[in-house]
Scaffold this motif. Structure first.
Motif, PDB file in Angstrom:
ATOM      1  N   LEU A  11       0.805  -1.211   0.000  1.00  0.00           N
ATOM      2  CA  LEU A  11       0.000   0.000   0.000  1.00  0.00           C
ATOM      3  C   LEU A  11       0.845   1.270   0.000  1.00  0.00           C
ATOM      4  CD1 LEU A  11      -2.880  -0.907   2.498  1.00  0.00           C
ATOM      5  CD2 LEU A  11      -2.858  -1.075   0.004  1.00  0.00           C
ATOM      6  N   ASN A  12       2.156   1.132   0.146  1.00  0.00           N
ATOM      7  CA  ASN A  12       3.028   2.314   0.116  1.00  0.00           C
ATOM      8  C   ASN A  12       2.850   3.095  -1.176  1.00  0.00           C
ATOM      9  OD1 ASN A  12       4.121   1.754   2.596  1.00  0.00           O
ATOM     10  ND2 ASN A  12       6.138   1.148   1.839  1.00  0.00           N
ATOM     11  N   ARG A  13       3.058   4.412  -1.090  1.00  0.00           N
ATOM     12  CA  ARG A  13       3.081   5.245  -2.301  1.00  0.00           C
ATOM     13  C   ARG A  13       4.496   5.789  -2.445  1.00  0.00           C
ATOM     14  NH1 ARG A  13      -1.751   8.797  -2.396  1.00  0.00           N
ATOM     15  NH2 ARG A  13      -0.638  10.240  -1.044  1.00  0.00           N
ATOM     16  N   THR A  14       5.115   5.523  -3.557  1.00  0.00           N
ATOM     17  CA  THR A  14       6.531   5.831  -3.733  1.00  0.00           C
ATOM     18  C   THR A  14       6.761   7.328  -3.930  1.00  0.00           C
ATOM     19  OG1 THR A  14       6.412   5.420  -6.109  1.00  0.00           O
ATOM     20  CG2 THR A  14       7.008   3.558  -4.701  1.00  0.00           C
ATOM     21  N   GLY A  15       7.989   7.726  -3.649  1.00  0.00           N
ATOM     22  CA  GLY A  15       8.392   9.112  -3.841  1.00  0.00           C
ATOM     23  C   GLY A  15       9.452   9.510  -2.838  1.00  0.00           C
ATOM     24  N   ASP A  16      10.048  10.667  -3.049  1.00  0.00           N
ATOM     25  CA  ASP A  16      11.054  11.223  -2.158  1.00  0.00           C
ATOM     26  C   ASP A  16      10.584  12.584  -1.677  1.00  0.00           C
ATOM     27  OD1 ASP A  16      13.069   9.139  -2.462  1.00  0.00           O
ATOM     28  OD2 ASP A  16      13.326   9.912  -4.496  1.00  0.00           O
ATOM     29  N   SER A  17      10.835  12.877  -0.400  1.00  0.00           N
ATOM     30  CA  SER A  17      10.427  14.172   0.126  1.00  0.00           C
ATOM     31  C   SER A  17      11.333  14.600   1.257  1.00  0.00           C
ATOM     32  CB  SER A  17       8.980  14.132   0.612  1.00  0.00           C
ATOM     33  OG  SER A  17       8.849  13.275   1.731  1.00  0.00           O
ATOM     34  N   ASN A  18      11.382  15.901   1.460  1.00  0.00           N
ATOM     35  CA  ASN A  18      12.091  16.500   2.582  1.00  0.00           C
ATOM     36  C   ASN A  18      11.127  17.413   3.325  1.00  0.00           C
ATOM     37  OD1 ASN A  18      15.199  15.920   2.138  1.00  0.00           O
ATOM     38  ND2 ASN A  18      14.316  16.356   0.132  1.00  0.00           N
ATOM     39  N   GLY A  19      11.228  17.417   4.645  1.00  0.00           N
ATOM     40  CA  GLY A  19      10.378  18.295   5.427  1.00  0.00           C
ATOM     41  C   GLY A  19      10.598  18.087   6.899  1.00  0.00           C
ATOM     42  N   ILE A  20      10.112  19.021   7.700  1.00  0.00           N
ATOM     43  CA  ILE A  20      10.161  18.852   9.142  1.00  0.00           C
ATOM     44  C   ILE A  20       9.199  17.743   9.531  1.00  0.00           C
ATOM     45  CG2 ILE A  20       9.583  19.940  11.348  1.00  0.00           C
ATOM     46  CD1 ILE A  20      10.617  22.546  10.214  1.00  0.00           C
ATOM     47  N   LEU A  21       9.658  16.836  10.378  1.00  0.00           N
ATOM     48  CA  LEU A  21       8.833  15.723  10.832  1.00  0.00           C
ATOM     49  C   LEU A  21       7.970  16.181  12.004  1.00  0.00           C
ATOM     50  CD1 LEU A  21       8.174  12.679  10.590  1.00  0.00           C
ATOM     51  CD2 LEU A  21      10.052  12.259  12.195  1.00  0.00           C
ATOM     52  N   ILE A  22       6.666  15.957  11.903  1.00  0.00           N
ATOM     53  CA  ILE A  22       5.728  16.304  12.965  1.00  0.00           C
ATOM     54  C   ILE A  22       4.823  15.104  13.229  1.00  0.00           C
ATOM     55  CG2 ILE A  22       5.733  18.766  12.367  1.00  0.00           C
ATOM     56  CD1 ILE A  22       2.922  18.254  11.080  1.00  0.00           C
ATOM     57  N   GLY A  23       3.969  15.227  14.239  1.00  0.00           N
ATOM     58  CA  GLY A  23       2.939  14.217  14.425  1.00  0.00           C
ATOM     59  C   GLY A  23       3.002  13.518  15.756  1.00  0.00           C
ATOM     60  N   GLY A  24       2.485  12.282  15.742  1.00  0.00           N
ATOM     61  CA  GLY A  24       2.378  11.493  16.960  1.00  0.00           C
ATOM     62  C   GLY A  24       1.057  10.770  17.001  1.00  0.00           C
ATOM     63  N   ASN A  25       0.437  10.771  18.161  1.00  0.00           N
ATOM     64  CA  ASN A  25      -0.811  10.045  18.355  1.00  0.00           C
ATOM     65  C   ASN A  25      -1.972  10.744  17.639  1.00  0.00           C
ATOM     66  OD1 ASN A  25      -3.410   9.680  20.312  1.00  0.00           O
ATOM     67  ND2 ASN A  25      -2.187   7.816  20.217  1.00  0.00           N
ATOM     68  N   LEU A  26      -2.683   9.998  16.803  1.00  0.00           N
ATOM     69  CA  LEU A  26      -3.734  10.579  15.983  1.00  0.00           C
ATOM     70  C   LEU A  26      -4.814  11.259  16.834  1.00  0.00           C
ATOM     71  CD1 LEU A  26      -5.143  11.012  13.251  1.00  0.00           C
ATOM     72  CD2 LEU A  26      -6.105   8.709  13.485  1.00  0.00           C
ATOM     73  N   SER A  27      -5.238  10.607  17.918  1.00  0.00           N
ATOM     74  CA  SER A  27      -6.281  11.187  18.765  1.00  0.00           C
ATOM     75  C   SER A  27      -5.859  12.540  19.323  1.00  0.00           C
ATOM     76  CB  SER A  27      -6.610  10.243  19.912  1.00  0.00           C
ATOM     77  OG  SER A  27      -7.100   9.005  19.441  1.00  0.00           O
ATOM     78  N   LEU A  28      -4.598  12.649  19.723  1.00  0.00           N
ATOM     79  CA  LEU A  28      -4.106  13.905  20.290  1.00  0.00           C
ATOM     80  C   LEU A  28      -3.918  14.970  19.229  1.00  0.00           C
ATOM     81  CD1 LEU A  28      -3.567  14.400  23.337  1.00  0.00           C
ATOM     82  CD2 LEU A  28      -3.738  11.995  22.715  1.00  0.00           C
ATOM     83  N   LEU A  29      -3.533  14.567  18.023  1.00  0.00           N
ATOM     84  CA  LEU A  29      -3.424  15.537  16.934  1.00  0.00           C
ATOM     85  C   LEU A  29      -4.772  16.161  16.635  1.00  0.00           C
ATOM     86  CD1 LEU A  29      -1.012  13.617  14.529  1.00  0.00           C
ATOM     87  CD2 LEU A  29      -0.444  15.569  15.995  1.00  0.00           C
ATOM     88  N   VAL A  30      -5.814  15.339  16.642  1.00  0.00           N
ATOM     89  CA  VAL A  30      -7.161  15.864  16.425  1.00  0.00           C
ATOM     90  C   VAL A  30      -7.566  16.772  17.581  1.00  0.00           C
ATOM     91  CG1 VAL A  30      -9.599  15.236  16.193  1.00  0.00           C
ATOM     92  CG2 VAL A  30      -7.848  13.945  14.955  1.00  0.00           C
ATOM     93  N   ALA A  31      -7.177  16.402  18.804  1.00  0.00           N
ATOM     94  CA  ALA A  31      -7.524  17.198  19.979  1.00  0.00           C
ATOM     95  C   ALA A  31      -6.854  18.573  19.975  1.00  0.00           C
ATOM     96  CB  ALA A  31      -7.155  16.445  21.251  1.00  0.00           C
ATOM     97  N   THR A  32      -5.704  18.699  19.310  1.00  0.00           N
ATOM     98  CA  THR A  32      -5.012  19.991  19.255  1.00  0.00           C
ATOM     99  C   THR A  32      -5.549  20.885  18.137  1.00  0.00           C
ATOM    100  OG1 THR A  32      -3.271  19.254  17.720  1.00  0.00           O
ATOM    101  CG2 THR A  32      -2.875  18.925  20.080  1.00  0.00           C
ATOM    102  N   ASN A  33      -6.312  20.341  17.234  1.00  0.00           N
ATOM    103  CA  ASN A  33      -6.756  21.073  16.048  1.00  0.00           C
ATOM    104  C   ASN A  33      -7.467  22.366  16.447  1.00  0.00           C
ATOM    105  OD1 ASN A  33      -7.131  21.537  13.333  1.00  0.00           O
ATOM    106  ND2 ASN A  33      -9.017  20.329  13.202  1.00  0.00           N
TER     107      ASN A  33
END
Length: 305
Positions: A171-193
């Motif tokens: 199911l992976n989608r191929t490609g290369d990217s650069n960026g700041i890594l963010i994130g963590g627990n999905l429930s908490l990310l939604v809670a911070t929205n």
């Protein structure tokens, strides 16, 4: 709320032998002593300072909200403490975070370590101070943690090379990217929205994980992020462990990977599944708030800093 782009992250000083690190408990109370964590950290040459919350109890929490906030504040304000390690997650950080003044971190950056409920802390300090932090094993999890995951925590804290090779997934989608890594627990990310702790997702590599959620709930949370415009302009997506997922009597009809694939199907950034991080014994450390490179190929993926 400030937002930080690729050129802005601040990396706290990496640890050296003899440094002091603190263990505090901003959420749920501890069921066991911190013996294993103390022994491990001392074996790395660190001096461990325990907060009051390590032995405190107030209902399900490690002391009341004021105590947990004071404990965190104590270690933020102490310039001799070089890293603050959350003893565990659970629930409770959102109840105390607004009682804490994090501004001292701007003058004296230090590592904030944890995962799960600690995602709120990570998002807050990345969003407001552009400060990198570590998503990794916590003291409560050490007895069940893989040796490799604990070694990645040491590598992250001491500034040694941290890079991962991940097995391929259909199911992976191929490609290369650069960026700041963010994130963590999905429930908490939604809670911070929409809150002062919300992060700018644009041009970032997003990591997500969760535990014990119903499939329909995970679907809803992902679609909430999508409707908020969070998933549209990512540089890449890394999917960690979604463990102990639950279903209703009437089956949802998709597993978590299929849900994620459908939600981001219209976008074109690389997507990596099965990254070894989250509520798993092999919870490998990630430096959030730091620029990273994600490469997804047919024969596997890699993440490096």
């Amino acid at each position: 709320m400030q937002t930080f782009g690729l050129s802005a992250p601040t990396i706290p000083p990496y640890l050296q032998k003899g440094d002091k690190v603190a263990i505090t408990c901003p959420a749920k109370k501890l069921p066991i002593p911190m013996t294993d964590a103390i022994n491990l950290l001392e074996s790395w040459g660190l001096e461990v300072v325990l907060g009051e919350t390590v032995t405190a109890s107030y209902n399900q929490f490690a002391g009341d909200d004021d105590l947990r906030a004071r404990d965190m504040q104590r270690f933020i304000d102490d310039d001799n403490i070089k890293a603050i390690i959350a003893a565990r997650g659970g629930y409770g950080t959102i109840r105390m975070i607004d009682k804490v003044d994090f501004s001292r971190l701007a003058a004296n950056p230090k590592w904030i370590v944890g995962f799960s409920d600690i995602t709120l802390l990570h998002s807050h300090i990345i969003s407001n101070y552009g400060l990198a932090c570590i998503h990794g094993q916590m003291p409560l999890n050490i007895p069940d943690a893989s040796a490799y995951s604990l070694e990645t925590l040491r590598l992250a804290l001491f500034g040694e090379e941290l890079a991962y090779e991940i097995a391929p997934n259909l199911l992976n989608r191929t490609g290369d990217s650069n960026g700041i890594l963010i994130g963590g627990n999905l429930s908490l990310l939604v809670a911070t929205n929409g809150s002062v702790s919300d992060v700018d997702y644009s041009s970032k590599i997003l990591f997500i994980e969760d535990v014990g959620e119903y499939l329909y709930s995970a679907d809803r949370m992902l679609r909430c992020l999508k409707r908020a415009g969070k998933l549209k302009n990512l540089a890449g997506l890394i999917v960690g462990g979604f463990t102990d997922m639950k279903d209703n009597d009437i089956a949802f009809g998709q597993n978590i990977q299929q849900i994620i694939q459908e939600v981001v199907n219209e976008y074109h950034y690389p997507v990596c599944f099965d990254f070894p991080a989250g509520h798993v014994s092999n919870n490998c450390s990630l430096i959030l708030g730091k620029a990273a490179k994600l490469s997804v190929k047919q024969d596997g993926a890699s993440l490096s800093y």
